[in-house]
Design an enzyme around this catalytic site. Structure first.
Site, PDB file in Angstrom:
ATOM      1  N   CYS A  52      -8.634   5.417   1.744  1.00 50.47           N
ATOM      2  CA  CYS A  52      -8.452   4.756   0.264  1.00 50.47           C
ATOM      3  C   CYS A  52      -7.615   5.927  -0.741  1.00 50.47           C
ATOM      4  O   CYS A  52      -6.681   5.722  -1.528  1.00 50.47           O
ATOM      5  CB  CYS A  52      -9.409   4.272  -0.315  1.00 50.47           C
ATOM      6  N   THR A  53      -8.391   7.066  -0.541  1.00 49.52           N
ATOM      7  CA  THR A  53      -7.536   8.039  -1.323  1.00 49.52           C
ATOM      8  C   THR A  53      -6.297   8.462  -1.043  1.00 49.52           C
ATOM      9  O   THR A  53      -5.271   8.595  -1.605  1.00 49.52           O
ATOM     10  CB  THR A  53      -8.641   9.357  -1.469  1.00 49.52           C
TER      11      THR A  53
END
Length: 165
Positions: A52-53
């Site tokens: 997600c980062t």
């Protein structure tokens, strides 16, 4: 709570995208706030996790999205406080919206049964929606692979612009 549909929801190009008004760390954001612009709504499982980062940073760093004037919006079940920390940590210049009960995610086919490593569970399905300036879906990506995804979104904007002059 209504019963879940037995078949998965999938949105299709040309569909009017469901309207929403969802909270972020800086207040409510509605689809109508961005009328006349391309909107990239990407749905992700959890703030500050590796995939997600990477996805958030790819959208942050993609200069072509900015050149096209696209508004990027992230969406997860995390609360506004978690979003604020995540956005600050990685200097994310776009709103991260909260849908803690996944009600809106269910409407757009981004929450439900998924299989990971052979195990079936309920959860957030990484997906992205490109919404045109007219509020209609240009393209939906379900089961997104993070690598190179932001570039795929740019190509879809360019193709839509070329198709509609």
């Amino acid at each position: 709570m209504s019963e879940l549909p037995t078949e998965e929801v999938k949105l299709h190009p040309g569909d009017v995208f469901p309207s929403f008004s969802l909270p972020s760390a800086d207040g409510q954001h509605a689809l109508s706030d961005y009328a006349g612009k391309y909107v990239v709504l990407y749905v992700y499982p959890k703030d500050d996790t590796p995939g997600c980062t990477k996805e958030a940073c790819d959208f942050r760093d993609n200069m072509q999205l900015r050149q096209h004037g696209a508004q990027v919006l992230g969406l997860s079940r995390d609360d506004a406080s978690s979003h604020a920390d995540f956005a600050e940590k990685f200097s994310l210049p776009f709103p991260l919206l909260s849908d803690p009960d996944a009600e809106f995610m269910r409407q757009i086919g981004s929450y439900g049964t998924k299989v990971l490593y052979g195990k079936t569970s309920e959860g957030v399905k990484r997906s992205t929606f490109l919404i045109g300036p007219d509020g209609r879906l240009v393209k939906a990506w379900y089961a997104v692979k993070v690598e190179g995804h932001a570039d795929s979104v740019v190509k879809a904007i360019e193709a839509d612009r070329n198709a509609h002059g």
